[in-house]
Design a protein around this motif. Structure first.
Motif, short mmCIF file in Angstrom:
data_model
loop_
_atom_site.label_atom_id
_atom_site.label_comp_id
_atom_site.label_asym_id
_atom_site.label_seq_id
_atom_site.Cartn_x
_atom_site.Cartn_y
_atom_site.Cartn_z
N ARG A 91 0.85 -1.19 0.00
CA ARG A 91 0.00 0.00 0.00
C ARG A 91 0.89 1.25 0.00
O ARG A 91 1.90 1.30 0.69
N ALA B 155 -7.95 12.67 15.00
CA ALA B 155 -7.07 11.50 15.12
C ALA B 155 -5.60 11.92 15.21
O ALA B 155 -4.83 11.36 16.01
N VAL C 241 -2.53 3.77 7.27
CA VAL C 241 -3.44 2.65 7.01
C VAL C 241 -4.34 2.36 8.20
O VAL C 241 -5.42 1.79 8.02
N LEU C 242 -3.93 2.73 9.41
CA LEU C 242 -4.82 2.55 10.55
C LEU C 242 -6.06 3.41 10.40
O LEU C 242 -7.18 2.97 10.69
N TRP C 243 -5.86 4.63 9.93
CA TRP C 243 -7.01 5.53 9.76
C TRP C 243 -7.88 5.10 8.58
O TRP C 243 -9.11 5.06 8.69
N THR C 244 -7.26 4.74 7.46
CA THR C 244 -8.05 4.33 6.30
C THR C 244 -8.82 3.03 6.59
O THR C 244 -9.98 2.89 6.19
N ASP C 245 -8.19 2.10 7.28
CA ASP C 245 -8.88 0.85 7.62
C ASP C 245 -10.07 1.11 8.55
O ASP C 245 -11.12 0.48 8.42
N ASN C 246 -9.90 2.06 9.46
CA ASN C 246 -10.99 2.40 10.39
C ASN C 246 -12.20 2.98 9.66
O ASN C 246 -13.32 2.96 10.20
N HIS C 247 -11.97 3.51 8.46
CA HIS C 247 -13.07 4.13 7.71
C HIS C 247 -13.39 3.36 6.44
O HIS C 247 -13.88 3.92 5.46
N LEU D 204 -2.33 9.77 16.27
CA LEU D 204 -2.28 8.82 15.15
C LEU D 204 -1.30 9.29 14.09
O LEU D 204 -1.30 10.46 13.71
N ARG D 205 -0.45 8.38 13.62
CA ARG D 205 0.51 8.71 12.58
C ARG D 205 0.47 7.73 11.42
O ARG D 205 0.91 8.06 10.31
N LYS D 206 -0.01 6.53 11.63
CA LYS D 206 0.02 5.49 10.59
C LYS D 206 -1.20 5.61 9.69
O LYS D 206 -2.35 5.45 10.14
#
Length: 214
Positions: free
Chosen positions: A147, A165, A174-180, A170-172
């Motif tokens: 990714r 966030a 993919v953690l944010w995109t996966d959460n949404h 939050l800095r990563k």
């Protein structure tokens, strides 16, 4: 969906290149940033450059410049947020981001990201490429794609969620995109990964050779 606006992310510290603006490095007699602008500008409604420090140093580029609104060099998500805030001022609903040190990304990037977002309430898609060779072996049966978090389609509607966030640490990406419920758009890596980015002097030399393959 209307054609989105674009944001070029150049807010990093470039520590592996000894600091400075990586986008000013040359391949084929043209700066990396110029290559990126040439590829992205035909695909979007308008462009902004995300960069920290004195914006006057980019006066020759001819683009508006916006800095991170989150202190402490919070990474690419801070640049995404700056692009989203700027796009909101233009009345846009989404923005596509590209990194300033990645000169070979696809000329159909925006089209493919938007295709992948069809049906989403809030368009949120990251670019990916297949893992091959040693990368696939090292994944140990995990994800079969790489990714590329600086290349994505982002919804203006979620910018305040992203801001919160980031303030929470939050800095990563993919953690944010996966959460949404973010999606992925898969791009070919033949003859090379189009999202190859220049981080070191060795990468710059490699990019010079890759340019000859286009």
């Amino acid at each position: 969906m209307k054609r989105p606006y674009g944001a070029i992310l150049a807010g990093g510290l470039a520590t592996r290149m000894g600091g400075g603006d990586k986008g000013r490095l040359l391949i084929g007699g043209q700066t990396l940033l110029s290559h990126v602008i040439d590829r992205l500008s035909p695909q979007v409604e308008g462009l902004v450059l995300n960069a920290n420090g004195d914006p006057g140093r980019f006066a020759d580029v001819g683009l508006p410049v916006v800095a991170d609104s989150v202190d402490g060099f919070a990474g690419p998500l801070a640049g995404v947020l700056a692009g989203l805030d700027w796009a909101a001022d233009q009345g846009a609903t989404c923005v596509v981001t590209a990194a300033a040190d990645t000169p070979f990304f696809p000329r159909d990037l925006v089209h493919r990201l938007m295709q992948a977002a069809e049906g989403q309430t809030h368009p949120l898609v990251l670019a990916t490429t297949p893992r091959t060779g040693d990368e696939a072996l090292k994944s140990g049966g995990g994800s079969r794609v790489n990714r590329h978090p600086t290349f994505g389609l982002w919804p203006v509607a979620l910018r305040d969620d992203l801001r919160a966030a980031l303030k929470d640490g939050l800095r990563k990406v993919v953690l944010w995109t996966d959460n949404h419920n973010g999606r992925e758009a898969l791009f070919s890596a033949d003859p090379f990964d189009p999202f190859f980015n220049v981080n070191t002097p060795e990468d710059l030399a490699k990019a010079q050779k890759m340019l000859a393959l286009l």
